[in-house]
Motif scaffolding. Structure first.
Motif, mmCIF file in Angstrom:
data_model
loop_
_atom_site.group_PDB
_atom_site.id
_atom_site.type_symbol
_atom_site.label_atom_id
_atom_site.label_comp_id
_atom_site.label_asym_id
_atom_site.label_seq_id
_atom_site.Cartn_x
_atom_site.Cartn_y
_atom_site.Cartn_z
ATOM 1 N N THR A 103 -15.154 7.669 -3.920
ATOM 2 C CA THR A 103 -16.490 7.923 -3.392
ATOM 3 C C THR A 103 -17.448 6.815 -3.827
ATOM 4 O O THR A 103 -17.109 5.984 -4.674
ATOM 5 C CB THR A 103 -17.032 9.262 -3.906
ATOM 6 N N ALA A 104 -18.646 6.842 -3.253
ATOM 7 C CA ALA A 104 -19.668 5.861 -3.657
ATOM 8 C C ALA A 104 -19.910 5.940 -5.157
ATOM 9 O O ALA A 104 -19.970 4.913 -5.846
ATOM 10 C CB ALA A 104 -20.963 6.121 -2.885
ATOM 11 N N HIS A 135 -28.264 10.561 -1.782
ATOM 12 C CA HIS A 135 -27.745 11.647 -0.944
ATOM 13 C C HIS A 135 -26.336 11.349 -0.428
ATOM 14 O O HIS A 135 -25.762 12.163 0.317
ATOM 15 C CB HIS A 135 -28.668 11.870 0.255
ATOM 16 N N ARG A 136 -25.758 10.213 -0.823
ATOM 17 C CA ARG A 136 -24.443 9.818 -0.306
ATOM 18 C C ARG A 136 -23.423 9.623 -1.443
ATOM 19 O O ARG A 136 -22.403 8.969 -1.256
ATOM 20 C CB ARG A 136 -24.572 8.511 0.479
ATOM 21 N N ASP A 138 -21.112 11.395 -2.790
ATOM 22 C CA ASP A 138 -19.740 11.891 -2.637
ATOM 23 C C ASP A 138 -19.078 11.437 -1.348
ATOM 24 O O ASP A 138 -18.020 11.945 -0.968
ATOM 25 C CB ASP A 138 -19.741 13.424 -2.708
ATOM 26 N N HIS A 139 -19.693 10.470 -0.660
ATOM 27 C CA HIS A 139 -19.115 9.947 0.574
ATOM 28 C C HIS A 139 -18.181 8.772 0.267
ATOM 29 O O HIS A 139 -18.433 7.982 -0.640
ATOM 30 C CB HIS A 139 -20.217 9.484 1.529
ATOM 31 N N TYR A 140 -17.112 8.684 1.053
ATOM 32 C CA TYR A 140 -16.161 7.583 0.929
ATOM 33 C C TYR A 140 -16.626 6.402 1.785
ATOM 34 O O TYR A 140 -17.414 6.576 2.725
ATOM 35 C CB TYR A 140 -14.769 8.045 1.358
ATOM 36 N N GLN A 143 -16.967 6.648 5.463
ATOM 37 C CA GLN A 143 -18.014 7.552 5.949
ATOM 38 C C GLN A 143 -19.397 6.916 5.888
ATOM 39 O O GLN A 143 -20.384 7.559 6.250
ATOM 40 C CB GLN A 143 -18.003 8.844 5.116
ATOM 41 N N LEU A 144 -19.455 5.664 5.456
ATOM 42 C CA LEU A 144 -20.734 4.971 5.296
ATOM 43 C C LEU A 144 -20.852 3.837 6.303
ATOM 44 O O LEU A 144 -19.864 3.231 6.706
ATOM 45 C CB LEU A 144 -20.844 4.391 3.878
ATOM 46 N N SER A 145 -22.083 3.524 6.702
ATOM 47 C CA SER A 145 -22.322 2.372 7.572
ATOM 48 C C SER A 145 -22.119 1.087 6.784
ATOM 49 O O SER A 145 -22.019 1.098 5.543
ATOM 50 C CB SER A 145 -23.747 2.418 8.120
ATOM 51 N N GLU A 148 -24.850 0.673 4.277
ATOM 52 C CA GLU A 148 -24.692 1.581 3.137
ATOM 53 C C GLU A 148 -23.581 1.098 2.211
ATOM 54 O O GLU A 148 -23.710 1.178 0.981
ATOM 55 C CB GLU A 148 -24.410 2.993 3.640
ATOM 56 N N GLN A 149 -22.499 0.587 2.785
ATOM 57 C CA GLN A 149 -21.422 0.057 1.947
ATOM 58 C C GLN A 149 -21.906 -1.130 1.117
ATOM 59 O O GLN A 149 -21.558 -1.258 -0.057
ATOM 60 C CB GLN A 149 -20.235 -0.365 2.821
#
Length: 228
Positions: A103-104, A135-136, A138-140, A143-145, A148-149
Protein backbone atom coordinates in the motif's frame (compact mmCIF):
# COMPACT_ATOMS: atom_id res chain seq x y z
CA UNK A 1 32.27 29.16 5.04
CA UNK A 2 30.50 25.79 5.14
CA UNK A 3 31.98 22.89 3.22
CA UNK A 4 30.19 22.00 -0.03
CA UNK A 5 27.39 19.48 0.40
CA UNK A 6 28.44 17.91 -2.91
CA UNK A 7 31.93 18.14 -4.40
CA UNK A 8 33.15 16.45 -7.57
CA UNK A 9 36.73 16.66 -8.76
CA UNK A 10 37.87 15.44 -12.20
CA UNK A 11 35.04 12.90 -12.34
CA UNK A 12 35.06 10.66 -15.36
CA UNK A 13 32.84 7.70 -16.22
CA UNK A 14 33.64 5.38 -19.11
CA UNK A 15 31.45 2.42 -20.01
CA UNK A 16 32.23 -0.52 -22.24
CA UNK A 17 30.22 -1.11 -25.41
CA UNK A 18 30.37 -3.37 -28.46
CA UNK A 19 31.92 -0.48 -30.38
CA UNK A 20 34.53 0.18 -27.68
CA UNK A 21 34.73 2.41 -24.57
CA UNK A 22 32.19 5.24 -24.35
CA UNK A 23 33.01 8.34 -22.30
CA UNK A 24 29.80 9.36 -20.49
CA UNK A 25 31.31 11.94 -18.11
CA UNK A 26 34.56 13.55 -19.27
CA UNK A 27 35.98 15.43 -16.32
CA UNK A 28 33.38 17.08 -14.08
CA UNK A 29 34.40 19.59 -11.40
CA UNK A 30 31.50 20.82 -9.29
CA UNK A 31 30.67 22.18 -5.84
CA UNK A 32 27.13 22.45 -4.48
CA UNK A 33 26.50 24.36 -1.26
CA UNK A 34 24.13 23.13 1.48
CA UNK A 35 20.53 24.07 0.73
CA UNK A 36 21.13 24.97 -2.93
CA UNK A 37 18.70 23.93 -5.65
CA UNK A 38 20.39 22.74 -8.83
CA UNK A 39 18.79 22.11 -12.22
CA UNK A 40 20.72 19.80 -14.55
CA UNK A 41 19.79 20.57 -18.15
CA UNK A 42 21.04 19.66 -21.62
CA UNK A 43 20.15 17.46 -24.58
CA UNK A 44 19.40 13.75 -24.29
CA UNK A 45 22.63 11.79 -23.97
CA UNK A 46 24.57 14.71 -22.48
CA UNK A 47 25.18 12.89 -19.18
CA UNK A 48 22.58 14.53 -16.90
CA UNK A 49 21.07 11.38 -15.40
CA UNK A 50 24.48 9.73 -15.14
CA UNK A 51 25.85 12.72 -13.25
CA UNK A 52 22.89 12.59 -10.87
CA UNK A 53 23.46 8.85 -10.35
CA UNK A 54 27.12 9.46 -9.52
CA UNK A 55 26.21 12.15 -6.97
CA UNK A 56 23.55 9.90 -5.43
CA UNK A 57 25.93 6.95 -5.05
CA UNK A 58 24.06 4.83 -7.60
CA UNK A 59 26.96 4.80 -10.07
CA UNK A 60 30.69 4.76 -9.32
CA UNK A 61 32.99 6.96 -11.40
CA UNK A 62 35.84 5.46 -13.39
CA UNK A 63 38.15 8.10 -11.91
CA UNK A 64 38.01 11.27 -9.84
CA UNK A 65 36.57 11.97 -6.40
CA UNK A 66 32.95 12.35 -5.28
CA UNK A 67 32.34 13.75 -1.79
CA UNK A 68 28.71 14.01 -0.67
CA UNK A 69 27.56 14.95 2.85
CA UNK A 70 31.15 14.46 4.00
CA UNK A 71 31.47 10.94 2.55
CA UNK A 72 33.94 9.99 -0.19
CA UNK A 73 31.61 7.91 -2.35
CA UNK A 74 34.34 6.90 -4.80
CA UNK A 75 36.00 4.91 -1.99
CA UNK A 76 32.92 3.08 -0.63
CA UNK A 77 31.92 -0.50 -1.43
CA UNK A 78 28.33 -1.37 -2.39
CA UNK A 79 27.20 -2.11 1.18
CA UNK A 80 28.48 1.21 2.50
CA UNK A 81 27.02 3.05 -0.50
CA UNK A 82 23.63 1.51 0.30
CA UNK A 83 23.89 2.68 3.92
CA UNK A 84 24.97 6.14 2.73
CA UNK A 85 21.90 6.43 0.50
CA UNK A 86 19.63 5.20 3.28
CA UNK A 87 20.98 7.72 5.78
CA UNK A 88 21.58 10.83 3.66
CA UNK A 89 19.68 10.99 0.37
CA UNK A 90 16.20 10.75 -1.07
CA UNK A 91 15.66 9.89 -4.74
CA UNK A 92 12.61 10.50 -6.93
CA UNK A 93 12.54 8.89 -10.37
CA UNK A 94 10.40 9.55 -13.43
CA UNK A 95 8.88 6.07 -13.25
CA UNK A 96 7.88 6.05 -9.53
CA UNK A 97 9.45 2.64 -8.62
CA UNK A 98 6.76 1.79 -6.09
CA UNK A 99 6.37 -1.78 -4.83
CA UNK A 100 3.08 -2.96 -6.40
CA UNK A 101 2.16 -5.40 -3.64
CA UNK A 102 2.44 -2.75 -0.92
CA UNK A 103 0.00 0.00 0.00
CA UNK A 104 0.97 3.67 -0.13
CA UNK A 105 1.61 3.61 3.62
CA UNK A 106 3.75 0.48 3.37
CA UNK A 107 5.76 1.89 0.43
CA UNK A 108 6.62 5.03 2.37
CA UNK A 109 7.35 3.10 5.57
CA UNK A 110 9.89 0.76 3.96
CA UNK A 111 13.04 2.95 4.24
CA UNK A 112 12.40 3.65 7.91
CA UNK A 113 11.53 0.05 8.73
CA UNK A 114 14.75 -1.14 7.09
CA UNK A 115 16.59 1.33 9.34
CA UNK A 116 14.84 -0.10 12.41
CA UNK A 117 12.71 2.98 13.14
CA UNK A 118 9.86 1.92 15.42
CA UNK A 119 7.87 5.03 14.48
CA UNK A 120 8.05 4.21 10.77
CA UNK A 121 4.29 3.92 10.19
CA UNK A 122 3.47 7.12 12.05
CA UNK A 123 6.12 9.10 10.16
CA UNK A 124 4.98 7.62 6.84
CA UNK A 125 1.38 8.56 7.59
CA UNK A 126 2.41 12.14 8.42
CA UNK A 127 4.44 12.48 5.21
CA UNK A 128 1.58 11.13 3.09
CA UNK A 129 -0.75 13.64 4.70
CA UNK A 130 1.68 16.42 3.73
CA UNK A 131 1.45 15.39 0.06
CA UNK A 132 -2.35 15.26 0.24
CA UNK A 133 -2.77 11.49 0.38
CA UNK A 134 -3.99 11.00 3.92
CA UNK A 135 -7.15 9.45 2.47
CA UNK A 136 -5.24 6.99 0.24
CA UNK A 137 -3.01 5.27 2.81
CA UNK A 138 -4.37 1.76 2.17
CA UNK A 139 -4.49 1.98 -1.62
CA UNK A 140 -2.09 0.01 -3.81
CA UNK A 141 -0.13 1.69 -6.64
CA UNK A 142 -2.46 0.25 -9.30
CA UNK A 143 -5.36 2.00 -7.55
CA UNK A 144 -3.65 5.39 -7.73
CA UNK A 145 -3.30 7.87 -10.59
CA UNK A 146 0.14 8.72 -11.97
CA UNK A 147 0.21 11.95 -10.01
CA UNK A 148 -0.77 10.16 -6.81
CA UNK A 149 1.92 7.54 -7.36
CA UNK A 150 4.52 10.28 -7.78
CA UNK A 151 3.30 11.87 -4.54
CA UNK A 152 3.84 8.53 -2.79
CA UNK A 153 7.33 8.35 -4.30
CA UNK A 154 8.05 11.90 -3.10
CA UNK A 155 6.81 11.08 0.41
CA UNK A 156 9.02 7.98 0.46
CA UNK A 157 12.04 10.03 -0.63
CA UNK A 158 11.50 12.60 2.10
CA UNK A 159 10.21 10.53 5.01
CA UNK A 160 13.69 10.06 6.52
CA UNK A 161 14.46 13.83 6.27
CA UNK A 162 17.40 13.41 3.88
CA UNK A 163 20.12 16.03 3.58
CA UNK A 164 19.96 15.82 -0.21
CA UNK A 165 17.03 15.17 -2.55
CA UNK A 166 17.72 13.93 -6.08
CA UNK A 167 14.97 14.00 -8.71
CA UNK A 168 15.38 12.59 -12.22
CA UNK A 169 12.69 14.01 -14.55
CA UNK A 170 10.12 13.87 -11.71
CA UNK A 171 7.32 15.26 -13.92
CA UNK A 172 8.24 13.41 -17.12
CA UNK A 173 5.33 10.93 -16.96
CA UNK A 174 2.71 13.44 -15.81
CA UNK A 175 0.39 15.89 -17.54
CA UNK A 176 1.12 19.61 -17.19
CA UNK A 177 -1.27 20.40 -14.34
CA UNK A 178 -0.33 17.32 -12.32
CA UNK A 179 3.36 17.97 -12.97
CA UNK A 180 3.04 21.51 -11.63
CA UNK A 181 1.50 20.15 -8.44
CA UNK A 182 4.43 17.77 -8.02
CA UNK A 183 6.90 20.62 -8.63
CA UNK A 184 5.27 22.74 -5.92
CA UNK A 185 5.46 19.83 -3.50
CA UNK A 186 9.05 19.06 -4.48
CA UNK A 187 10.31 22.58 -3.79
CA UNK A 188 8.04 23.18 -0.81
CA UNK A 189 8.84 19.95 0.99
CA UNK A 190 12.52 20.28 0.10
CA UNK A 191 12.58 23.67 1.85
CA UNK A 192 10.64 22.29 4.79
CA UNK A 193 13.25 19.56 5.26
CA UNK A 194 16.12 21.98 4.61
CA UNK A 195 17.38 19.68 1.87
CA UNK A 196 19.76 20.38 -0.97
CA UNK A 197 17.89 19.64 -4.22
CA UNK A 198 19.43 18.35 -7.46
CA UNK A 199 17.05 17.68 -10.34
CA UNK A 200 17.34 16.60 -13.95
CA UNK A 201 14.82 18.20 -16.27
CA UNK A 202 14.10 19.06 -19.89
CA UNK A 203 11.68 21.77 -18.73
CA UNK A 204 13.31 25.25 -18.93
CA UNK A 205 10.65 26.71 -16.64
CA UNK A 206 11.35 24.14 -13.95
CA UNK A 207 15.11 24.60 -14.25
CA UNK A 208 14.69 28.39 -13.97
CA UNK A 209 13.17 27.94 -10.50
CA UNK A 210 16.47 26.54 -9.22
CA UNK A 211 19.27 28.62 -7.68
CA UNK A 212 21.63 27.34 -10.39
CA UNK A 213 21.29 25.79 -13.82
CA UNK A 214 24.10 23.48 -14.93
CA UNK A 215 24.06 22.79 -18.65
CA UNK A 216 25.72 19.58 -19.81
CA UNK A 217 26.88 18.66 -23.29
CA UNK A 218 28.93 15.61 -24.28
CA UNK A 219 29.68 14.71 -20.67
CA UNK A 220 30.93 18.14 -19.64
CA UNK A 221 29.44 21.08 -17.73
CA UNK A 222 29.45 23.79 -20.39
CA UNK A 223 27.51 26.47 -18.48
CA UNK A 224 26.84 27.26 -14.81
CA UNK A 225 24.25 30.00 -14.44
CA UNK A 226 23.00 31.40 -11.14
CA UNK A 227 19.54 32.88 -10.72
CA UNK A 228 19.74 36.70 -10.31
Amino acid sequence: MASPEIKLEAVRLTLASAAGPVDILRGIDLAVEPGETIGLIGPSGSGKSTLLSVMAGLEKPTSGTVTVAGHGLHALDEDRLARFRRDHVGIVFQSFHLIPTMTALENVSVPLELAGDRAARAKARAELELVGLGHRLDHYPAQLSGGEQQRVALARALVASPRILFADEPTGNLDGKTGETIVELLFGLGRRHGATLVLVTHDPGLAARCDRQLRLADGLVVADERRP
